[in-house]
Design an enzyme around this catalytic site. Structure first.
Site, PDB file in Angstrom:
ATOM      1  N   SER A   1      37.221  31.969  39.902  1.00  0.00           N
ATOM      2  CA  SER A   1      38.359  32.143  39.412  1.00  0.00           C
ATOM      3  C   SER A   1      39.453  33.039  39.860  1.00  0.00           C
ATOM      4  CB  SER A   1      38.331  32.540  37.683  1.00  0.00           C
ATOM      5  OG  SER A   1      39.267  31.981  37.135  1.00  0.00           O
TER       6      SER A   1
ATOM      7  N   ASP B   1      35.471  40.686  45.099  1.00  0.00           N
ATOM      8  CA  ASP B   1      35.816  39.656  46.285  1.00  0.00           C
ATOM      9  C   ASP B   1      36.710  38.757  46.107  1.00  0.00           C
ATOM     10  OD1 ASP B   1      33.702  41.421  46.919  1.00  0.00           O
ATOM     11  OD2 ASP B   1      32.226  39.962  47.534  1.00  0.00           O
TER      12      ASP B   1
ATOM     13  N   HIS C   1      35.270  44.369  38.830  1.00  0.00           N
ATOM     14  CA  HIS C   1      35.209  45.864  38.395  1.00  0.00           C
ATOM     15  C   HIS C   1      36.481  46.417  38.264  1.00  0.00           C
ATOM     16  CE1 HIS C   1      31.050  46.162  40.190  1.00  0.00           C
ATOM     17  NE2 HIS C   1      31.455  45.095  40.531  1.00  0.00           N
TER      18      HIS C   1
END
Length: 444
Positions: free
Chosen positions: A404, A214, A291
């Protein structure tokens, strides 16, 4: 002669001056250790206790002894306190004062630039001395302190108000969390790393590359002449970000005369392809796990224990080469079109970067623990006991302990096109390239 001089001065400067001259030899000189000026952070090293009790009785003697002992103890404590204030606290206050003045000067200078120049002007980029001054701030120590604080155990009665306040402040969607009960999270860091329910982030099967996390798209596009855009109008070097490209041929030094363009071409497996990049910023309220965006195999890791500057978009517009300065773990491998790299970048208050398949990675350490510019790890079976890391598209790869940045750099056919725009909010598994190009269909 002294009396004659005093008598003569009486007529000119008065009786007070004469009296001072007569009795000057009886005035004791100040000791070297005596404090001549008592500032807010200075005290005399020693204190004297004067007893006014008279007589020669035993009671008076005992009183004098006790007073002397108390005076000695007070003098010792006063000495320690004074030295601590003089050598630790006072310099610290002065440093902080001038440091604050410097930051204020930089802020005023940047404010004037924004009023004088257009939004995308190169004049808005920080100068070298400003970046140097900005890096003096102990971001690594602050981040380690924040990591320690967020890992402190919270009592059950405090979890709902503290974690609830964080969730409301950063718009965390608790309906997607695998465990939506805030009282089940023992600390703030555990809430950062919360897992999601199955099915809330579907992986797009039609896209060759999906979003690894995200976040917000900062920039993307084609690598041009060995340079990548950090944000619009601010670029950074591909070679500085990845380091020497010896992960295929073993350790070697980058040729002295190699240009950025030659470095870019040396990464390509298929010389008919081009290099592309994509930068995704994770805000504090986003899902903090990342991911795999494609099906690929990791065979090399390079850890840069750099700075921990903020990667907020406003700072990314100001500091050129921000991602090359910060701590990062560059993972290099191969996918079906050739070269592929995925890099989680550290930032201020990011307690650590954790990669599940690489337990040797240690981030946010002191400079004494990791003094070298970077550390390499080969993951090929022929060279070490480690094994390659095969990853499927959408498979969980690692996690941040706070928001981050993820940087993707990969090789693809020349007709590869992104279907996103800078500033878009994306979710993990969302397509970055929704349809296969003609070249990709032919390869399938």
């Amino acid at each position: 002669m002294k009396v004659t001089l005093a008598t003569g001065l009486t007529k000119t400067v008065g009786e007070g001056a004469a009296h001072w001259l007569r009795f000057r030899p009886s005035v004791p000189r100040p000791k070297k250790w005596a404090t001549r000026w008592k500032g807010p952070f200075t005290r005399p090293f020693f204190r004297r206790s004067v007893s006014t009790t008279g007589g020669s009785s035993d009671a008076n003697t005992k009183t004098t002894t006790v007073s002397a002992a108390a005076a000695s103890t007070a003098a010792y404590k006063g000495t320690k306190n004074s030295r601590w204030r003089r050598f630790v606290l006072k310099p610290f206050v002065f440093v902080q004062f001038f440091f604050g003045i410097g930051l204020l000067a930089i802020a005023l200078k940047q404010f004037r630039r924004k009023n004088k120049h257009p939004a995308q002007s190169p004049e808005l980029i920080a100068k070298d001395w400003e970046i140097l001054y900005y890096r003096i701030i102990p971001f690594r120590a602050i981040s380690r302190a924040w990591g320690w604080l967020t890992n402190r155990h919270l009592p059950v009665w405090a979890r709902q108000p503290i974690l609830g306040l964080y969730a409301r402040t950063f718009n965390c969607n608790l309906d997607e969390a695998l465990d939506g009960n805030l009282e089940n999270y023992s600390c703030l860091a555990e809430f950062f790393r919360r897992k999601l329910k199955s099915g809330v982030r579907p992986i797009d099967s039609a896209s060759s590359v999906v979003a690894p996390s995200d976040g917000t798209v900062l920039n993307f596009g084609r690598v041009t002449a060995g340079m990548m855009e950090q944000v619009k109008g601010v670029s950074y070097s591909l070679g500085e970000f990845l380091g020497p490209a010896y992960w295929r041929n073993g350790p070697e030094v980058r040729p002295a005369g190699q240009t950025e363009m030659e470095y870019e071409k040396s990464l390509l497996v298929n010389k008919e392809n081009d290099l592309f990049h994509c930068v995704i910023y994770l805000a504090p309220g986003d899902y903090h796990c990342f991911h795999s965006p494609v099906d690929w195999t990791v065979n090399f890791r390079r850890h840069f224990p750099g700075a921990l500057l903020s990667v907020n978009p406003s700072v990314a517009k100001w500091v050129a080469g921000l991602f090359s300065l910060n701590e990062r773990a560059v993972y290099v491998g191969r996918w079906r079109h050739g070269f592929f790299s995925m890099t989680p970048v550290g930032a201020t208050n990011v307690g650590s970067i954790r990669v599940y398949a690489d337990q040797d990675l240690r981030t946010n350490c002191t400079k004494w623990a990791l003094p070298l510019p970077y550390y390499d790890r080969y993951m090929e079976p022929a060279e070490t006991e480690s094994s390659e890391i095969p990853l499927r598209k959408g498979e969980i790869f690692g996690e941040f302990n706070l928001g981050s940045t993820i940087v993707l750099i990969f090789e693809a056919p020349k007709d590869f096109e992104f279907n996103i725009r800078p500033g878009d909010k994306i979710r993990m598994g969302q397509p970055l390239h929704s349809t296969y190009s003609g070249t990709e269909r032919a390869s399938n």
